[in-house]
Design a protein around this motif. Structure first.
Motif, mmCIF file in Angstrom:
data_model
loop_
_atom_site.group_PDB
_atom_site.id
_atom_site.type_symbol
_atom_site.label_atom_id
_atom_site.label_comp_id
_atom_site.label_asym_id
_atom_site.label_seq_id
_atom_site.Cartn_x
_atom_site.Cartn_y
_atom_site.Cartn_z
ATOM 1 N N GLY A 66 0.817 -1.210 0.000
ATOM 2 C CA GLY A 66 0.000 0.000 0.000
ATOM 3 C C GLY A 66 0.851 1.261 0.000
ATOM 4 N N TYR A 67 2.134 1.108 0.311
ATOM 5 C CA TYR A 67 3.113 2.192 0.272
ATOM 6 C C TYR A 67 2.943 3.225 1.389
ATOM 7 N N LEU A 68 4.049 3.890 1.623
ATOM 8 C CA LEU A 68 4.112 4.774 2.790
ATOM 9 C C LEU A 68 3.487 6.144 2.510
ATOM 10 N N THR A 69 2.173 6.199 2.480
ATOM 11 C CA THR A 69 1.486 7.480 2.353
ATOM 12 C C THR A 69 1.003 7.870 3.750
ATOM 13 N N ILE A 70 0.652 9.148 3.921
ATOM 14 C CA ILE A 70 0.217 9.606 5.248
ATOM 15 C C ILE A 70 -1.059 8.879 5.669
ATOM 16 N N SER A 71 -2.006 8.718 4.723
ATOM 17 C CA SER A 71 -3.269 8.048 5.069
ATOM 18 C C SER A 71 -3.010 6.604 5.500
ATOM 19 N N ASN A 72 -2.083 5.967 4.811
ATOM 20 C CA ASN A 72 -1.715 4.589 5.128
ATOM 21 C C ASN A 72 -1.141 4.470 6.543
ATOM 22 N N ILE A 73 -0.227 5.372 6.862
ATOM 23 C CA ILE A 73 0.407 5.370 8.187
ATOM 24 C C ILE A 73 -0.640 5.653 9.271
ATOM 25 N N LEU A 74 -1.560 6.608 8.988
ATOM 26 C CA LEU A 74 -2.616 6.939 9.961
ATOM 27 C C LEU A 74 -3.519 5.738 10.217
ATOM 28 N N ILE A 75 -3.827 5.003 9.150
ATOM 29 C CA ILE A 75 -4.687 3.820 9.293
ATOM 30 C C ILE A 75 -3.990 2.763 10.148
ATOM 31 N N VAL A 76 -2.704 2.561 9.901
ATOM 32 C CA VAL A 76 -1.941 1.574 10.685
ATOM 33 C C VAL A 76 -1.906 2.004 12.155
ATOM 34 N N ARG A 103 2.467 7.878 -5.580
ATOM 35 C CA ARG A 103 2.129 6.502 -5.272
ATOM 36 C C ARG A 103 1.947 5.690 -6.549
ATOM 37 N N LYS A 104 1.365 6.337 -7.582
ATOM 38 C CA LYS A 104 1.091 5.667 -8.838
ATOM 39 C C LYS A 104 2.354 5.095 -9.454
ATOM 40 N N VAL A 105 3.446 5.837 -9.299
ATOM 41 C CA VAL A 105 4.709 5.441 -9.909
ATOM 42 C C VAL A 105 5.195 4.121 -9.327
ATOM 43 N N PHE A 106 4.958 3.925 -8.018
ATOM 44 C CA PHE A 106 5.458 2.731 -7.360
ATOM 45 C C PHE A 106 4.690 1.462 -7.723
ATOM 46 N N LEU A 107 3.427 1.632 -8.106
ATOM 47 C CA LEU A 107 2.593 0.455 -8.315
ATOM 48 C C LEU A 107 3.041 -0.411 -9.474
ATOM 49 N N ILE A 108 3.472 0.199 -10.545
ATOM 50 C CA ILE A 108 3.998 -0.588 -11.650
ATOM 51 C C ILE A 108 5.347 -0.029 -12.073
ATOM 52 N N GLN A 109 6.187 -0.887 -12.592
ATOM 53 C CA GLN A 109 7.488 -0.452 -13.093
ATOM 54 C C GLN A 109 7.264 0.156 -14.478
ATOM 55 N N ALA A 110 7.409 1.454 -14.567
ATOM 56 C CA ALA A 110 7.167 2.119 -15.850
ATOM 57 C C ALA A 110 8.216 1.704 -16.877
#
Lengths: 82, 187
Positions: free
Chosen positions: A34-44, B2-9
């Protein structure tokens, strides 16, 4: 027939361990995919806060119980209905 | 970002759309788990007299406390898992391909992709009361590949998404046609 009450405590402890393992897997999945976004960290953080609250409240009650006693199954069930 | 990380462009590839299920889908799940969480409270008020008979000594109280504690612990865990299942199911449309990322259970994650040039047909579908009111539904993408059909499930504005995908496919075809022509001229 007597059953030591501590058995239930150990079963509970095993279930808590499973809960903690699955919690770690869930958080790992969210952080890894899900990657380290602020919303993600807040949810965790929110989830961890909720988990700690449930465990702390439970511990508050569980700590006050005398786990050295036993349950007499037949007499306990009978007494309950008498 | 975030979009960039989801797939390897690949090369000049750009991510155009990143789709998840409609917010109403996760709201229904949250409400469902909320209902499951208040069930013991309702049960307690309905069966109060019966519970007093059953939980009459300290040993039974202890078992009752352990049961309630486990119940809420696992409701909390499953509710969180429901959110993860929603959050990690993602569909990505880039200038070159579509990518379907699906979380299937806690230990299974499926990622499939298809080049835009292999897409044959894109259709959208909205069925049901809430999907019609809130405008969310399914986008079916027919491809010529091994996985014949890509399905974007319960995505917001399915008609607009389908239209945009068709537009991106058209642009992709023109772009590759132009590249082929340029290559031909150089030869």
């Amino acid at each position: 027939m007597e059953i030591p009450l501590a058995i239930f405590y150990y079963i509970y402890a095993a279930a808590v361990l499973v809960f903690l393992i699955f919690t770690l897997f869930n958080i790992y999945h969210l952080m890894r995919f899900g990657y380290l976004t602020i919303s993600n960290i807040l949810i965790v953080i929110f989830y961890i806060f909720g988990s700690v609250a449930i465990l702390a409240i439970s511990w508050d009650y569980i700590g006050a119980i005398n786990w050295h006693q036993s349950i007499q199954i037949i007499s306990t069930l009978n007494a309950g209905y008498l | 970002m975030r979009k960039v990380f989801l797939i390897q462009a690949e090369g000049k590839e750009k991510v155009i759309m990143l789709l998840r299920r409609h917010w109403f889908v996760i709201l229904t799940k949250i409400l469902l788990w909320g209902l499951v969480a208040i069930l013991p409270v309702i049960f307690y008020f309905l069966m109060h007299d019966f519970l007093v008979i059953i939980i009459f000594n300290e040993a039974m109280q202890a078992i009752f406390i352990l049961s309630v504690s486990l119940y809420y612990m696992y409701v909390w865990l499953f509710a969180f898992y429901a959110f993860i299942d929603y959050y990690l199911d993602v569909w990505v449309v880039s200038t070159e391909r579509i990518v379907n990322v699906e979380q299937k259970g806690l230990f299974s994650r499926e990622i499939s992709e298809q080049k835009l040039s292999r897409i044959q047909d894109v259709t959208s579908e909205i069925t049901g009361f809430f999907p019609t009111i809130l405008d969310y539904g399914t986008v079916h993408i027919q491809t010529a590949g091994e996985q014949a059909r890509f399905v974007f499930k319960q995505v917001p504005n399915p008609r607009a998404v389908a239209k945009k995908i068709i537009m991106i496919i058209e642009q992709n075809r023109k772009y590759h046609q132009m590249l082929d022509e340029e290559e031909g001229r150089q030869k």
